[in-house]
Design a protein around this motif. Structure first.
Motif, mmCIF file in Angstrom:
data_model
loop_
_atom_site.group_PDB
_atom_site.id
_atom_site.type_symbol
_atom_site.label_atom_id
_atom_site.label_comp_id
_atom_site.label_asym_id
_atom_site.label_seq_id
_atom_site.Cartn_x
_atom_site.Cartn_y
_atom_site.Cartn_z
ATOM 1 N N ASN A 29 0.828 -1.214 0.000
ATOM 2 C CA ASN A 29 0.000 0.000 0.000
ATOM 3 C C ASN A 29 0.860 1.261 0.000
ATOM 4 O O ASN A 29 0.526 2.235 -0.674
ATOM 5 C CB ASN A 29 -0.948 0.016 1.197
ATOM 6 N N ARG B 116 2.095 1.748 -3.437
ATOM 7 C CA ARG B 116 0.980 2.139 -4.297
ATOM 8 C C ARG B 116 0.633 3.624 -4.129
ATOM 9 O O ARG B 116 0.360 4.322 -5.110
ATOM 10 C CB ARG B 116 -0.237 1.270 -3.983
ATOM 11 N N VAL B 117 0.674 4.120 -2.904
ATOM 12 C CA VAL B 117 0.371 5.530 -2.621
ATOM 13 C C VAL B 117 1.381 6.434 -3.334
ATOM 14 O O VAL B 117 1.013 7.426 -3.959
ATOM 15 C CB VAL B 117 0.392 5.796 -1.094
ATOM 16 N N GLU C 180 3.341 5.646 -5.953
ATOM 17 C CA GLU C 180 3.219 5.508 -7.403
ATOM 18 C C GLU C 180 1.995 6.243 -7.938
ATOM 19 O O GLU C 180 2.042 6.829 -9.024
ATOM 20 C CB GLU C 180 3.208 4.037 -7.801
ATOM 21 N N LYS C 181 0.918 6.254 -7.179
ATOM 22 C CA LYS C 181 -0.284 6.990 -7.596
ATOM 23 C C LYS C 181 0.010 8.486 -7.677
ATOM 24 O O LYS C 181 -0.365 9.159 -8.641
ATOM 25 C CB LYS C 181 -1.426 6.721 -6.618
ATOM 26 N N GLY D 211 2.083 9.258 -10.657
ATOM 27 C CA GLY D 211 1.236 9.222 -11.845
ATOM 28 C C GLY D 211 0.441 10.500 -12.014
ATOM 29 O O GLY D 211 0.268 10.999 -13.127
ATOM 30 N N GLU D 212 -0.030 11.054 -10.914
ATOM 31 C CA GLU D 212 -0.794 12.302 -10.960
ATOM 32 C C GLU D 212 0.060 13.469 -11.448
ATOM 33 O O GLU D 212 -0.440 14.409 -12.048
ATOM 34 C CB GLU D 212 -1.374 12.626 -9.586
#
Length: 78
Positions: free
Chosen positions: A54, A57-58, A60-61, A64-65
């Motif tokens: 997690n 993932r946080v 990488e998100k 991406g933004e």
């Protein structure tokens, strides 16, 4: 529930004093940190559900933004 990593990412993303490039740089540092912890966890008896995925993932998100695509370095990536 917010993790320490989620708080760090939120702080970076919300800091209007940081340029987009600086935010990407800081997020990449956090990503490297999260991957290192994840790698260490995969080599130990840590629980598979310990939040390490997690955290990654946080980060990488957020990258991406910002269109800060992940730079992969070599075959040893997870």
């Amino acid at each position: 529930m917010s993790t320490s990593m989620a708080t760090k990412v939120s702080d970076i993303m919300g800091d209007s004093r940081l340029s987009k490039d600086r935010k990407i740089e800081e997020l990449r540092k956090l990503r490297a940190e999260a991957r290192g912890v994840q790698r260490a966890g995969s080599e130990s008896a840590m629980s598979a559900d310990d939040g390490l995925q997690n955290d990654l993932r946080v980060v990488e998100k957020a990258l991406g933004e910002l269109d800060g695509d992940i730079e992969e370095k070599g075959a040893a990536t997870l």
